[in-house]
Design a protein around this motif. Sequence first.
Motif, PDB file in Angstrom:
ATOM      1  N   LEU A 123      22.588   6.630  12.122  1.00  0.00           N
ATOM      2  CA  LEU A 123      21.766   6.351  10.944  1.00  0.00           C
ATOM      3  C   LEU A 123      20.928   5.130  11.218  1.00  0.00           C
ATOM      4  O   LEU A 123      21.458   4.020  11.277  1.00  0.00           O
ATOM      5  N   PHE A 124      19.646   5.312  11.390  1.00  0.00           N
ATOM      6  CA  PHE A 124      18.735   4.190  11.614  1.00  0.00           C
ATOM      7  C   PHE A 124      19.312   3.232  12.649  1.00  0.00           C
ATOM      8  O   PHE A 124      19.427   2.040  12.428  1.00  0.00           O
ATOM      9  N   GLY A 125      19.733   3.777  13.754  1.00  0.00           N
ATOM     10  CA  GLY A 125      20.216   2.920  14.835  1.00  0.00           C
ATOM     11  C   GLY A 125      21.686   2.561  14.744  1.00  0.00           C
ATOM     12  O   GLY A 125      22.253   1.988  15.666  1.00  0.00           O
ATOM     13  N   PHE A 126      22.332   2.900  13.628  1.00  0.00           N
ATOM     14  CA  PHE A 126      23.759   2.626  13.511  1.00  0.00           C
ATOM     15  C   PHE A 126      24.524   3.873  13.936  1.00  0.00           C
ATOM     16  O   PHE A 126      24.449   4.906  13.287  1.00  0.00           O
ATOM     17  N   ASP A 127      25.240   3.796  15.055  1.00  0.00           N
ATOM     18  CA  ASP A 127      25.898   4.975  15.596  1.00  0.00           C
ATOM     19  C   ASP A 127      27.223   5.266  14.900  1.00  0.00           C
ATOM     20  O   ASP A 127      28.008   4.364  14.663  1.00  0.00           O
ATOM     21  N   ILE A 128      27.413   6.542  14.573  1.00  0.00           N
ATOM     22  CA  ILE A 128      28.706   6.969  14.053  1.00  0.00           C
ATOM     23  C   ILE A 128      29.407   7.622  15.239  1.00  0.00           C
ATOM     24  O   ILE A 128      29.156   8.772  15.553  1.00  0.00           O
ATOM     25  N   HIS A 129      30.238   6.872  15.922  1.00  0.00           N
ATOM     26  CA  HIS A 129      30.877   7.485  17.076  1.00  0.00           C
ATOM     27  C   HIS A 129      32.376   7.228  17.138  1.00  0.00           C
ATOM     28  O   HIS A 129      33.060   7.731  18.002  1.00  0.00           O
ATOM     29  N   THR A 130      32.892   6.409  16.225  1.00  0.00           N
ATOM     30  CA  THR A 130      34.336   6.202  16.216  1.00  0.00           C
ATOM     31  C   THR A 130      34.918   6.876  14.986  1.00  0.00           C
ATOM     32  O   THR A 130      34.219   7.093  13.997  1.00  0.00           O
ATOM     33  N   LEU A 131      36.203   7.185  15.069  1.00  0.00           N
ATOM     34  CA  LEU A 131      36.831   7.890  13.944  1.00  0.00           C
ATOM     35  C   LEU A 131      36.740   7.147  12.622  1.00  0.00           C
ATOM     36  O   LEU A 131      36.434   7.763  11.598  1.00  0.00           O
ATOM     37  N   PRO A 132      37.009   5.837  12.598  1.00  0.00           N
ATOM     38  CA  PRO A 132      36.894   5.169  11.284  1.00  0.00           C
ATOM     39  C   PRO A 132      35.493   5.322  10.696  1.00  0.00           C
ATOM     40  O   PRO A 132      35.348   5.560   9.499  1.00  0.00           O
ATOM     41  N   ARG A 133      34.475   5.213  11.551  1.00  0.00           N
ATOM     42  CA  ARG A 133      33.112   5.363  11.020  1.00  0.00           C
ATOM     43  C   ARG A 133      32.876   6.778  10.494  1.00  0.00           C
ATOM     44  O   ARG A 133      32.258   6.952   9.450  1.00  0.00           O
ATOM     45  N   PHE A 134      33.360   7.771  11.264  1.00  0.00           N
ATOM     46  CA  PHE A 134      33.241   9.150  10.780  1.00  0.00           C
ATOM     47  C   PHE A 134      33.915   9.289   9.416  1.00  0.00           C
ATOM     48  O   PHE A 134      33.349   9.842   8.480  1.00  0.00           O
ATOM     49  N   ALA A 135      35.146   8.794   9.350  1.00  0.00           N
ATOM     50  CA  ALA A 135      35.918   8.969   8.113  1.00  0.00           C
ATOM     51  C   ALA A 135      35.186   8.345   6.938  1.00  0.00           C
ATOM     52  O   ALA A 135      35.103   8.932   5.860  1.00  0.00           O
ATOM     53  N   VAL A 136      34.617   7.148   7.159  1.00  0.00           N
ATOM     54  CA  VAL A 136      33.944   6.463   6.058  1.00  0.00           C
ATOM     55  C   VAL A 136      32.639   7.175   5.705  1.00  0.00           C
ATOM     56  O   VAL A 136      32.392   7.512   4.551  1.00  0.00           O
ATOM     57  N   PHE A 137      31.812   7.450   6.722  1.00  0.00           N
ATOM     58  CA  PHE A 137      30.513   8.079   6.462  1.00  0.00           C
ATOM     59  C   PHE A 137      30.689   9.443   5.801  1.00  0.00           C
ATOM     60  O   PHE A 137      30.086   9.745   4.765  1.00  0.00           O
ATOM     61  N   TYR A 138      31.551  10.277   6.387  1.00  0.00           N
ATOM     62  CA  TYR A 138      31.769  11.597   5.805  1.00  0.00           C
ATOM     63  C   TYR A 138      32.428  11.477   4.429  1.00  0.00           C
ATOM     64  O   TYR A 138      32.134  12.248   3.523  1.00  0.00           O
ATOM     65  N   GLY A 139      33.306  10.484   4.321  1.00  0.00           N
ATOM     66  CA  GLY A 139      33.970  10.270   3.032  1.00  0.00           C
ATOM     67  C   GLY A 139      32.962   9.959   1.939  1.00  0.00           C
ATOM     68  O   GLY A 139      33.039  10.485   0.825  1.00  0.00           O
ATOM     69  N   ILE A 140      31.981   9.109   2.279  1.00  0.00           N
ATOM     70  CA  ILE A 140      30.951   8.773   1.291  1.00  0.00           C
ATOM     71  C   ILE A 140      30.196  10.041   0.884  1.00  0.00           C
ATOM     72  O   ILE A 140      29.946  10.280  -0.305  1.00  0.00           O
ATOM     73  N   LEU A 141      29.865  10.861   1.893  1.00  0.00           N
ATOM     74  CA  LEU A 141      29.153  12.102   1.574  1.00  0.00           C
ATOM     75  C   LEU A 141      29.996  13.011   0.675  1.00  0.00           C
ATOM     76  O   LEU A 141      29.484  13.617  -0.265  1.00  0.00           O
ATOM     77  N   VAL A 142      31.296  13.080   0.978  1.00  0.00           N
ATOM     78  CA  VAL A 142      32.162  13.928   0.154  1.00  0.00           C
ATOM     79  C   VAL A 142      32.151  13.432  -1.285  1.00  0.00           C
ATOM     80  O   VAL A 142      32.000  14.219  -2.229  1.00  0.00           O
ATOM     81  N   ILE A 143      32.269  12.121  -1.447  1.00  0.00           N
ATOM     82  CA  ILE A 143      32.291  11.572  -2.806  1.00  0.00           C
ATOM     83  C   ILE A 143      30.960  11.865  -3.505  1.00  0.00           C
ATOM     84  O   ILE A 143      30.927  12.292  -4.667  1.00  0.00           O
ATOM     85  N   LEU A 144      29.871  11.665  -2.777  1.00  0.00           N
ATOM     86  CA  LEU A 144      28.558  11.946  -3.359  1.00  0.00           C
ATOM     87  C   LEU A 144      28.451  13.395  -3.820  1.00  0.00           C
ATOM     88  O   LEU A 144      28.055  13.683  -4.949  1.00  0.00           O
ATOM     89  N   VAL A 145      28.812  14.311  -2.895  1.00  0.00           N
ATOM     90  CA  VAL A 145      28.706  15.729  -3.233  1.00  0.00           C
ATOM     91  C   VAL A 145      29.639  16.071  -4.391  1.00  0.00           C
ATOM     92  O   VAL A 145      29.271  16.816  -5.306  1.00  0.00           O
ATOM     93  N   TYR A 146      30.848  15.490  -4.345  1.00  0.00           N
ATOM     94  CA  TYR A 146      31.796  15.722  -5.438  1.00  0.00           C
ATOM     95  C   TYR A 146      31.192  15.285  -6.771  1.00  0.00           C
ATOM     96  O   TYR A 146      31.215  16.035  -7.750  1.00  0.00           O
ATOM     97  N   LEU A 147      30.624  14.089  -6.783  1.00  0.00           N
ATOM     98  CA  LEU A 147      30.042  13.586  -8.036  1.00  0.00           C
ATOM     99  C   LEU A 147      28.873  14.451  -8.488  1.00  0.00           C
ATOM    100  O   LEU A 147      28.734  14.748  -9.672  1.00  0.00           O
ATOM    101  N   MET A 148      28.059  14.874  -7.517  1.00  0.00           N
ATOM    102  CA  MET A 148      26.914  15.707  -7.884  1.00  0.00           C
ATOM    103  C   MET A 148      27.367  17.036  -8.474  1.00  0.00           C
ATOM    104  O   MET A 148      26.883  17.463  -9.521  1.00  0.00           O
ATOM    105  N   ILE A 149      28.319  17.691  -7.786  1.00  0.00           N
ATOM    106  CA  ILE A 149      28.774  18.986  -8.300  1.00  0.00           C
ATOM    107  C   ILE A 149      29.455  18.804  -9.653  1.00  0.00           C
ATOM    108  O   ILE A 149      29.257  19.595 -10.579  1.00  0.00           O
ATOM    109  N   ARG A 150      30.231  17.715  -9.779  1.00  0.00           N
ATOM    110  CA  ARG A 150      30.895  17.497 -11.063  1.00  0.00           C
ATOM    111  C   ARG A 150      29.859  17.267 -12.161  1.00  0.00           C
ATOM    112  O   ARG A 150      29.993  17.751 -13.280  1.00  0.00           O
ATOM    113  N   HIS A 151      28.812  16.527 -11.800  1.00  0.00           N
ATOM    114  CA  HIS A 151      27.730  16.291 -12.757  1.00  0.00           C
ATOM    115  C   HIS A 151      27.114  17.624 -13.189  1.00  0.00           C
ATOM    116  O   HIS A 151      26.864  17.856 -14.374  1.00  0.00           O
ATOM    117  N   ILE A 152      26.892  18.493 -12.211  1.00  0.00           N
ATOM    118  CA  ILE A 152      26.311  19.809 -12.524  1.00  0.00           C
ATOM    119  C   ILE A 152      27.243  20.595 -13.435  1.00  0.00           C
ATOM    120  O   ILE A 152      26.833  21.146 -14.456  1.00  0.00           O
TER     121      ILE A 152
END
Lengths: 249, 295, 290, 369
Positions: B123-152
């Motif tokens: 992301l803009f030069g910030f590499d997601i290449h370690t597991l903690p970063r994956f977990a956090v980045f994907y986790g944020i996306l999951v929360i976002l999608v969860y909130l969006m679908i719940r909103h819908i």
Amino acid sequence: MLRIEGVSKHFGGVWALKDCSLDTKQWPVVGLIGPNGSGKTTLFHTITGFYRADRGKVLFQEKEIQGLPVHTIALRGIGRTFQLSRIFESLSLLDNLLISRKTVAGENILSLFFRGGQIRSDERTAREKALTYLNLVGLANKRDQKAGELSYGQRKLLELTRILMLDPDLILLDEPAAGINPTLITKLLSVIQQLKAQGKRFLIIEHNMDVVIRLCDWVYVLDAGTPIAAGPPEKIKNDPVVLEAYFGK
Amino acid sequence: MTNYFLHILVSGEIIALFAMGLQLEIGETGLYNFGHVAFFGIGAYASSLLSLAGLPFLVSLGLALLITGGVTWLIGIPILRLRGDYFGLAMLGFGEITRKIFLNEAWLTKGPMGLPGIPRPSLFGFDIHTLPRFAVFYGILVILVYLMIRHIVRSPLGRVFTAIRDDELSASAIGKNTYGFRKVCLITGALAAGLAGALWAHYITFISPSDFTLNETILALLIIVLGGNWGITGALVSSFFVIGFQEGLRFLPFPDTFGRYIAPVQQMIFGLILVLLVLNRPGNLIKERPASASD
Amino acid sequence: MTIFFQSLLDGLIAGSIYALFAAGLTLVYGTLHFINFAHGELIMAGAFLAYLFMMPPLLLSPLLSGIFAVTGVVLLALLMDKTVFSRLRNANPLLLLIASLGLSLLLQNLAQVLWGAKIRAFPFPLQRGKVFGPVVITSVQITILWVAALTIFLLYLFLKFSRIGKAVRGVADNPVLAKTFGVESEKIIRIVWVVAAILAAVGGILVAADTNLEPHMGIVNLVRAFAAVLIGGAGNVWGALIGGFIIGLSENLGVLLLPIGYKDAIAFFIIILILLFRPEGLFGTRWGVR
Amino acid sequence: MVKKFVMFVTVICVALFFAGVSHAGVVKIGAVQPLSGNLAVYGQGFKMAIDLATAEINAKGGINGKKLEIVYEDGKGTAKDSVAAVRKLIDINKVPLILGPAASTNFLAVAPICENAHVVLIGAESASPAITKAGAYVFRVFPSDKLQGKGVAELVEKLGYKKVPVLYINNDWGKGLKDVFVANFTKKGGKVLAEIPYDQGKTDYRAQLLQIKRFNPKAAVALVYVKDGAVIFKQAYELGIKTQWIAGSAAKSGKLVKLAGKAVEGLTGTYPAFSNTSPAYKAFAAAWKKKYGDKKIGIFAEYNYDMVHLVARALAKGGATPDGIRKALYKVSKGYVGVTGDKTFDSNGDVGSAYGVWSVKDGKIISKR
């Protein structure tokens, strides 16, 4: 308002409607009676776009509505109920009404995320209107219950109010009084009378002759998919043709 | 130790996205999409191919979602004319045909060889290449999608979805263009699945057609049936539960000779759970048969 | 040209078997109104039971093994109905669909646990096929053709002339009619299961004799059967029979036009096409607002 | 229902707790094998070979006095589960080396994880050319298909056939091999009549076979596995296809002959050749017989056996750290002649191989170098 010209519809070789013509003209409440299987519900399905007639015209406010999708016909101003009432059972009573509007701001997925304020005010306005109608039929105290918990008669009332939310010009009721208790029938009749006074028009399928006589200004009698008689209810009640159609040949 | 759990967490996050999409379709709207995995596959292949062609992660992800949405829009035109089980069956066919395309159109997908060396997200030069970063980045996306679908789901739009699930005929009789609404629902669900697919591809860095079988759809189906009454939240929670259950089997001291039975036994358990849950009526997953318009 | 006639013959053999699957499936669909995913496992069970009876230690003759296998599958079908489907008589068809999907998963993996995933073959001696002009046919395939024909003929007699058979066909073909049978409907449902199970088991044995058998053979054949059902129109037995032949032929002739990698997708293509252009099936007449 | 799940979770947690406990005096390495799923039939054989080699090593004093222990994980024959298994081995069991999963798709899926975690991954049956470039920590004792594809092309040419159709299993192995074969064969001036893929695990391949019959070829190349091969050759026989079938290494198994009988009489093919008269092979065969009795030596068992012995030497020389093993593997492999021949790793971690010819005669497999 609604004119049906020579409509025919057949299923697997059986004519459910055959050269059926009728006109609601200026009468506020028109009744549609006839024995079982005479094609009344098929006619409703054809008017509201669930079926497409094989032949004939359906004119609403002098415009052909055959071939339009069901939802477009509903938005043009024809509301209907079903013989076995069909409400949204897992929605609350209030939601059953709120959903039933010609335009709902919050049903567009994009505005959902960008126009929250507008949607909230739209819902607030509609809520007041919905509560008025729930009060009218005496269901306001159950507004947050799931519609699936209602009794049979209450469902019918809810279904009627749901239609009203759409501000239709013409309301098609399919056996509104069937299977509900006398108290609720009285309630229903008074609601329809009130609406009639407000200028709504009705086309009603009904078996209960008392109800027909008390409500209708004009009655069409259907038999084997064709109108066999028409006239004011008192006259129809004793028409030999009608009696024959009902009580056998 | 932690990395392994992070891996399970990341797998769970991806499956959660996938299952939440299906929950929106089946659970909220009654669209029996038995070909959900097709969108997962399209998202994965599209994003992988684009980023292998040299596009930056965010651009390929964005385009992949656009492609997934576009394909859904297109196939929706004919298939959404169908209802209930017929719709489900046509989608099942779509899922299977999609996999065959991945397998046979080797000029594009390299066929059974699969696509190796898919770049990791950046992301803009910030590499997601370690597991903690994956977990956090994907986790944020999951929360976002969860909130969006719940909103819908909780919005007036979600109200229409519920109405369509309860009684589509009746919804059209009050002026709802049910075809349009079902399409919006299908595309939204497909986007969640496509996102899940793309994230899976950039995480594992290797995909092949054998990753996109009916089994994945069945897994998601199991998840949402388990989630039962609790809607989108139920789907989210039971995703992690099911993945945990699957991985947990690894730690049970099965004798060696039992090894080859683990996979079929697990599938048997899934089958049994489906049957038992149906028999005990999973609340509002599916409404009882509505009274039909009789003549 | 040789390849065309050979494909035609292979299509006919496959089609005669799919016709059996489809006829059973359409009866169930017409009577109970749901897509029974577990129908594929009835097919698989037929093949496996026959195999088990033919192999050591029992070493029964193919005919005897077949009869035992069919009986076993009938019992399995009745058991499935008793334990699962009968408890969902008035439920939404989609619930039944999910339940049958669960049963299907359960049974095919049970078979894998019991017998492993490997591909097996009936213990028939390997023979060169007989050459008739442009086509080659094995003696097993000849047997398959007449067994399938005989089964279809018996089905015809049953549905056309026996009282209960007529009732079954009536109910399957016309949902409205089902109501008039009232109390008798449970009996009819049981008969439908028996007939569907017999057809699935016989077909399963034949398909295994023609090709081979493995625990997951059900789903592929189910898809073909369902495509055939759709061609015929849900609930229409004669249509399903014809549909079976159409699927068999189009799979085997279709690969002359399509890349061969898509062979197994042909049934799906047909399903989607039919659903789109004639949702009521080529021979079907369905009415009423669904 | 809920109660049962809670109990289940508890059981899993308890199991988790004990799984973490390790013993002193033991060198642990990991192995991801298809113990369940559709490759399970092969996985059992691989495991037997690995166990045999491990037992031998431990009988001779283990790794500098410590016992060698293999931690098996089930990859279920799928990429997804192989990845999870490798993750577990790296993070929970903390192994420095993993004996990689079968099937190149699975191997390729786990390779980047091992590469990034700096854990050595070594394979005994993955043939895909793509593995050559998979990374510095990735090795295999099995020759790349680059070599075998060439071998098949040479064999077809040597037998004097100019035009052949190719039937191949539509997976990474089949397609990879087919591509190399087609490239080499056309380079030699041969003509490939048709390239016909088939899906694994089906019961009916007659539509594919008809496409071959159409050409009425003198010879046809069939890059098949044992199980599918048996079905294919039997159906070809029934269809009256009379052609010289030429196969790859994956079909070379007594099981094929057992399953397909006279349908495979005369079948020939190539295989990565190693002598079965060498002292190393004889010793291996004797040891197998001693441990497993009359159970047949499974497919690729020899490679798995060699792999473990190589790994043990590397562990002894370089210590039980990934980097130690990696460096030591190059050293100990140099000139190492195992059951399957010379196992010297090149700079990509690949080995070379000679190719031999096998054929079926009178219901027996005859191998020639």
